[in-house]
Design a protein around this motif. Structure first.
Motif, PDB file in Angstrom:
ATOM      1  N   ILE A  24      66.373  26.956  54.023  1.00  0.00           N
ATOM      2  CA  ILE A  24      67.789  26.927  54.398  1.00  0.00           C
ATOM      3  C   ILE A  24      67.937  27.228  55.880  1.00  0.00           C
ATOM      4  O   ILE A  24      67.408  28.230  56.385  1.00  0.00           O
ATOM      5  CB  ILE A  24      68.592  27.946  53.563  1.00  0.00           C
ATOM      6  CG1 ILE A  24      68.479  27.586  52.079  1.00  0.00           C
ATOM      7  CG2 ILE A  24      70.052  27.986  53.991  1.00  0.00           C
ATOM      8  CD1 ILE A  24      69.060  28.599  51.149  1.00  0.00           C
ATOM      9  N   ARG A  25      68.680  26.359  56.578  1.00  0.00           N
ATOM     10  CA  ARG A  25      68.934  26.527  58.008  1.00  0.00           C
ATOM     11  C   ARG A  25      70.427  26.616  58.318  1.00  0.00           C
ATOM     12  O   ARG A  25      70.790  26.710  59.484  1.00  0.00           O
ATOM     13  CB  ARG A  25      68.308  25.370  58.796  1.00  0.00           C
ATOM     14  CG  ARG A  25      66.789  25.325  58.699  1.00  0.00           C
ATOM     15  CD  ARG A  25      66.199  24.131  59.417  1.00  0.00           C
ATOM     16  NE  ARG A  25      64.752  24.099  59.284  1.00  0.00           N
ATOM     17  CZ  ARG A  25      63.895  24.687  60.124  1.00  0.00           C
ATOM     18  NH1 ARG A  25      64.368  25.341  61.170  1.00  0.00           N
ATOM     19  NH2 ARG A  25      62.598  24.618  59.933  1.00  0.00           N
ATOM     20  N   ASP A  26      71.261  26.568  57.309  1.00  0.00           N
ATOM     21  CA  ASP A  26      72.701  26.650  57.521  1.00  0.00           C
ATOM     22  C   ASP A  26      73.070  28.019  58.089  1.00  0.00           C
ATOM     23  O   ASP A  26      72.759  29.047  57.482  1.00  0.00           O
ATOM     24  CB  ASP A  26      73.437  26.423  56.198  1.00  0.00           C
ATOM     25  CG  ASP A  26      74.931  26.519  56.370  1.00  0.00           C
ATOM     26  OD1 ASP A  26      75.498  27.565  55.994  1.00  0.00           O
ATOM     27  OD2 ASP A  26      75.538  25.567  56.904  1.00  0.00           O
ATOM     28  N   PRO A  27      73.732  28.084  59.269  1.00  0.00           N
ATOM     29  CA  PRO A  27      74.013  29.379  59.910  1.00  0.00           C
ATOM     30  C   PRO A  27      74.814  30.341  59.039  1.00  0.00           C
ATOM     31  O   PRO A  27      74.580  31.560  59.059  1.00  0.00           O
ATOM     32  CB  PRO A  27      74.794  28.984  61.171  1.00  0.00           C
ATOM     33  CG  PRO A  27      74.363  27.581  61.458  1.00  0.00           C
ATOM     34  CD  PRO A  27      74.142  26.951  60.118  1.00  0.00           C
ATOM     35  N   SER A  28      75.767  29.823  58.250  1.00  0.00           N
ATOM     36  CA  SER A  28      76.567  30.716  57.413  1.00  0.00           C
ATOM     37  C   SER A  28      75.723  31.333  56.304  1.00  0.00           C
ATOM     38  O   SER A  28      75.887  32.516  55.963  1.00  0.00           O
ATOM     39  CB  SER A  28      77.757  29.960  56.820  1.00  0.00           C
ATOM     40  OG  SER A  28      77.317  28.866  56.036  1.00  0.00           O
ATOM     41  N   MET A  29      74.797  30.557  55.742  1.00  0.00           N
ATOM     42  CA  MET A  29      73.904  31.094  54.720  1.00  0.00           C
ATOM     43  C   MET A  29      72.917  32.083  55.317  1.00  0.00           C
ATOM     44  O   MET A  29      72.606  33.117  54.712  1.00  0.00           O
ATOM     45  CB  MET A  29      73.153  29.947  54.027  1.00  0.00           C
ATOM     46  CG  MET A  29      74.037  29.043  53.190  1.00  0.00           C
ATOM     47  SD  MET A  29      74.831  29.939  51.833  1.00  0.00           S
ATOM     48  CE  MET A  29      73.407  30.429  50.855  1.00  0.00           C
ATOM     49  N   ILE A  30      72.434  31.783  56.508  1.00  0.00           N
ATOM     50  CA  ILE A  30      71.529  32.713  57.190  1.00  0.00           C
ATOM     51  C   ILE A  30      72.233  34.050  57.417  1.00  0.00           C
ATOM     52  O   ILE A  30      71.657  35.126  57.201  1.00  0.00           O
ATOM     53  CB  ILE A  30      71.058  32.123  58.535  1.00  0.00           C
ATOM     54  CG1 ILE A  30      70.218  30.860  58.305  1.00  0.00           C
ATOM     55  CG2 ILE A  30      70.274  33.152  59.339  1.00  0.00           C
ATOM     56  CD1 ILE A  30      68.928  31.095  57.571  1.00  0.00           C
ATOM     57  N   ALA A  31      73.487  34.014  57.846  1.00  0.00           N
ATOM     58  CA  ALA A  31      74.247  35.248  58.062  1.00  0.00           C
ATOM     59  C   ALA A  31      74.423  36.011  56.759  1.00  0.00           C
ATOM     60  O   ALA A  31      74.334  37.253  56.734  1.00  0.00           O
ATOM     61  CB  ALA A  31      75.607  34.921  58.688  1.00  0.00           C
ATOM     62  N   LEU A  32      74.675  35.292  55.662  1.00  0.00           N
ATOM     63  CA  LEU A  32      74.829  35.943  54.362  1.00  0.00           C
ATOM     64  C   LEU A  32      73.532  36.609  53.927  1.00  0.00           C
ATOM     65  O   LEU A  32      73.527  37.769  53.492  1.00  0.00           O
ATOM     66  CB  LEU A  32      75.274  34.915  53.318  1.00  0.00           C
ATOM     67  CG  LEU A  32      75.346  35.412  51.864  1.00  0.00           C
ATOM     68  CD1 LEU A  32      76.367  36.532  51.743  1.00  0.00           C
ATOM     69  CD2 LEU A  32      75.674  34.265  50.925  1.00  0.00           C
ATOM     70  N   PHE A  33      72.424  35.902  54.041  1.00  0.00           N
ATOM     71  CA  PHE A  33      71.130  36.473  53.658  1.00  0.00           C
ATOM     72  C   PHE A  33      70.811  37.712  54.500  1.00  0.00           C
ATOM     73  O   PHE A  33      70.276  38.693  53.979  1.00  0.00           O
ATOM     74  CB  PHE A  33      70.019  35.435  53.829  1.00  0.00           C
ATOM     75  CG  PHE A  33      70.069  34.326  52.816  1.00  0.00           C
ATOM     76  CD1 PHE A  33      70.477  34.557  51.520  1.00  0.00           C
ATOM     77  CD2 PHE A  33      69.713  33.037  53.175  1.00  0.00           C
ATOM     78  CE1 PHE A  33      70.521  33.540  50.588  1.00  0.00           C
ATOM     79  CE2 PHE A  33      69.747  32.004  52.250  1.00  0.00           C
ATOM     80  CZ  PHE A  33      70.161  32.256  50.952  1.00  0.00           C
ATOM     81  N   ARG A  34      71.150  37.656  55.772  1.00  0.00           N
ATOM     82  CA  ARG A  34      70.868  38.813  56.622  1.00  0.00           C
ATOM     83  C   ARG A  34      71.704  40.014  56.198  1.00  0.00           C
ATOM     84  O   ARG A  34      71.226  41.144  56.199  1.00  0.00           O
ATOM     85  CB  ARG A  34      71.139  38.470  58.089  1.00  0.00           C
ATOM     86  CG  ARG A  34      70.707  39.592  59.030  1.00  0.00           C
ATOM     87  CD  ARG A  34      70.897  39.239  60.485  1.00  0.00           C
ATOM     88  NE  ARG A  34      70.453  40.349  61.312  1.00  0.00           N
ATOM     89  CZ  ARG A  34      69.204  40.563  61.676  1.00  0.00           C
ATOM     90  NH1 ARG A  34      68.262  39.723  61.296  1.00  0.00           N
ATOM     91  NH2 ARG A  34      68.875  41.605  62.406  1.00  0.00           N
ATOM     92  N   ALA A  35      72.964  39.776  55.828  1.00  0.00           N
ATOM     93  CA  ALA A  35      73.823  40.864  55.374  1.00  0.00           C
ATOM     94  C   ALA A  35      73.266  41.495  54.095  1.00  0.00           C
ATOM     95  O   ALA A  35      73.265  42.728  53.936  1.00  0.00           O
ATOM     96  CB  ALA A  35      75.239  40.353  55.151  1.00  0.00           C
ATOM     97  N   VAL A  36      72.775  40.657  53.179  1.00  0.00           N
ATOM     98  CA  VAL A  36      72.170  41.179  51.949  1.00  0.00           C
ATOM     99  C   VAL A  36      70.934  42.004  52.275  1.00  0.00           C
ATOM    100  O   VAL A  36      70.725  43.101  51.728  1.00  0.00           O
ATOM    101  CB  VAL A  36      71.803  40.016  50.998  1.00  0.00           C
ATOM    102  CG1 VAL A  36      70.996  40.525  49.812  1.00  0.00           C
ATOM    103  CG2 VAL A  36      73.069  39.318  50.511  1.00  0.00           C
ATOM    104  N   PHE A  37      70.109  41.476  53.177  1.00  0.00           N
ATOM    105  CA  PHE A  37      68.897  42.215  53.563  1.00  0.00           C
ATOM    106  C   PHE A  37      69.259  43.578  54.153  1.00  0.00           C
ATOM    107  O   PHE A  37      68.659  44.599  53.797  1.00  0.00           O
ATOM    108  CB  PHE A  37      68.074  41.406  54.561  1.00  0.00           C
ATOM    109  CG  PHE A  37      66.848  42.138  55.042  1.00  0.00           C
ATOM    110  CD1 PHE A  37      65.660  42.049  54.355  1.00  0.00           C
ATOM    111  CD2 PHE A  37      66.894  42.939  56.184  1.00  0.00           C
ATOM    112  CE1 PHE A  37      64.531  42.735  54.773  1.00  0.00           C
ATOM    113  CE2 PHE A  37      65.780  43.636  56.610  1.00  0.00           C
ATOM    114  CZ  PHE A  37      64.592  43.532  55.909  1.00  0.00           C
ATOM    115  N   GLU A  38      70.219  43.610  55.065  1.00  0.00           N
ATOM    116  CA  GLU A  38      70.573  44.866  55.725  1.00  0.00           C
ATOM    117  C   GLU A  38      71.121  45.874  54.720  1.00  0.00           C
ATOM    118  O   GLU A  38      70.881  47.080  54.840  1.00  0.00           O
ATOM    119  CB  GLU A  38      71.593  44.617  56.834  1.00  0.00           C
ATOM    120  CG  GLU A  38      71.072  43.783  58.003  1.00  0.00           C
ATOM    121  CD  GLU A  38      69.956  44.456  58.789  1.00  0.00           C
ATOM    122  OE1 GLU A  38      69.643  45.649  58.528  1.00  0.00           O
ATOM    123  OE2 GLU A  38      69.362  43.790  59.661  1.00  0.00           O
TER     124      GLU A  38
END
Length: 342
Positions: free
Chosen positions: A237-251
């Motif tokens: 996945i390279r979609d910026p909105s999905m990347i931001a979501l995954f990062r929020a979950v990780f944090e």
């Protein structure tokens, strides 16, 4: 940095081999013309390997010890210059690699979501993106500890990423600490320079590189009893909105993990003596409608252990069915039943 030509080297070697020989005799023995002799001597003088006498303009050779010391100094200077050039090239390539990854994601030259089928294709994609990582790698690893050979291969990739200067943060289940090779893997990551945390539950497997691309497993479709085991699949996945979501979950998961590998692992808030943190996690995952296989992977346990845990949870909640256990848990406020509006 000063590099001698073959002419200067031959002239120097001849004078060192016979300290009594004059420069002109050395030139004659080498068959050099007056012009070639002048060029060779000029090179040796600039390199500090022969000395010009003040006021007389006459060149004299140095002692072998002095020549050796000067050659060592010249080689050290050349080595430092090469290292500096390599560092500049490495920095430039690092910036270029990061820029190319972003340009590919933003320019639409690759699909924003790509399906990877089979272990070979997934491993190839992970190997490729690891070779490009320059800033950071974030990862979450639910499920049972991988075999020792697979962890060894993973450690090699991780060390290469860290050695390039990228930061690495990874999260694993606390069950990794109960397996000797699992604990050794986590300690090896920490010693290599990665930040490592453990926790009692993780939502899904994730690898994210440079805030540009993420890899998550694709949930297999339940095709009923007797169906063949589906081939492993994942999503790139390279979609910026999905990347931001995954990062929020990780944090969020990172904030609730434990950094000390030997300490007790904080999980979900304790709920008194009736349910421990893992049992509460089990109830909440059931409340979200997760299937048994997905819950077992998230907790890092086998299906048999999950069934035993479920039996114990139902006993503690005085429930005769899973539905009744969920109702009792909701009545005690252990389940978040609020609905979100998007």
């Amino acid at each position: 940095m000063y590099a001698l030509t073959d002419l200067a080297h031959r002239l120097l070697q001849t004078t060192l081999a016979d300290p009594s020989i004059t420069l002109r005799d050395a030139a004659r023995s080498l068959g050099l013309t007056e012009e070639e002799l002048a060029l060779g001597l000029d090179e040796l003088a600039r390199a500090g390997l022969v000395r010009r006498l003040e006021g007389r303009g006459e060149l004299v050779t140095l002692t072998p010890d002095a020549v050796f010391a000067q050659l060592v100094a010249l080689q050290q200077e050349a080595t430092r210059a090469r290292l500096a050039a390599l560092e500049r090239m490495d920095a430039t390539l690092g910036v270029l690699s990061a820029s190319l990854m972003r340009l590919r994601a933003e320019g639409g030259s690759v699909p924003q979501t790509r399906r990877l089928v089979g272990g070979r294709e997934i491993s190839g994609a992970l190997e490729g993106v690891a070779a490009q990582a320059r800033e950071e790698v974030l990862s979450m690893h639910p499920g049972s500890p991988l075999p020792q050979a697979m962890l060894k291969d993973s450690m090699k990739r991780n060390r290469e990423v860290i050695d390039r200067g990228a930061t690495m943060r990874c999260m694993h289940l606390s069950s990794m600490l109960k397996v000797p090779h699992g604990r050794a893997h986590l300690e090896g990551l920490r010693d290599a320079g990665a930040e490592v945390r453990v926790t009692s539950v993780l939502p899904f497997r994730l690898v994210m590189v440079d805030r540009v691309v993420a890899y998550v497993p694709e949930e297999p479709q339940d095709e009923g009893p007797g169906a063949e085991v589906p081939e492993m699949t994942a999503l790139e996945i390279r979609d910026p909105s999905m990347i931001a979501l995954f990062r929020a979950v990780f944090e969020f998961c990172w904030m609730h993990g434990s950094a000390a590998l030997g300490d007790d692992v904080p999980g979900v808030d304790e709920v008194g003596e009736e349910l421990d943190s893992r049992e509460l996690s089990l109830v909440r995952m059931l409340g979200r409608g997760m299937k048994d296989d997905a819950i077992a992977r998230s907790l890092g346990i086998s299906s048999r252990t999950l069934r035993r845990m479920m039996t114990e949870v139902m006993r503690k909640l005085d429930a005769d069915s899973r539905f009744q256990a969920g109702a009792h848990a909701a009545a005690r406020g252990w389940l978040d039943v609020r609905k979100e509006t998007f």
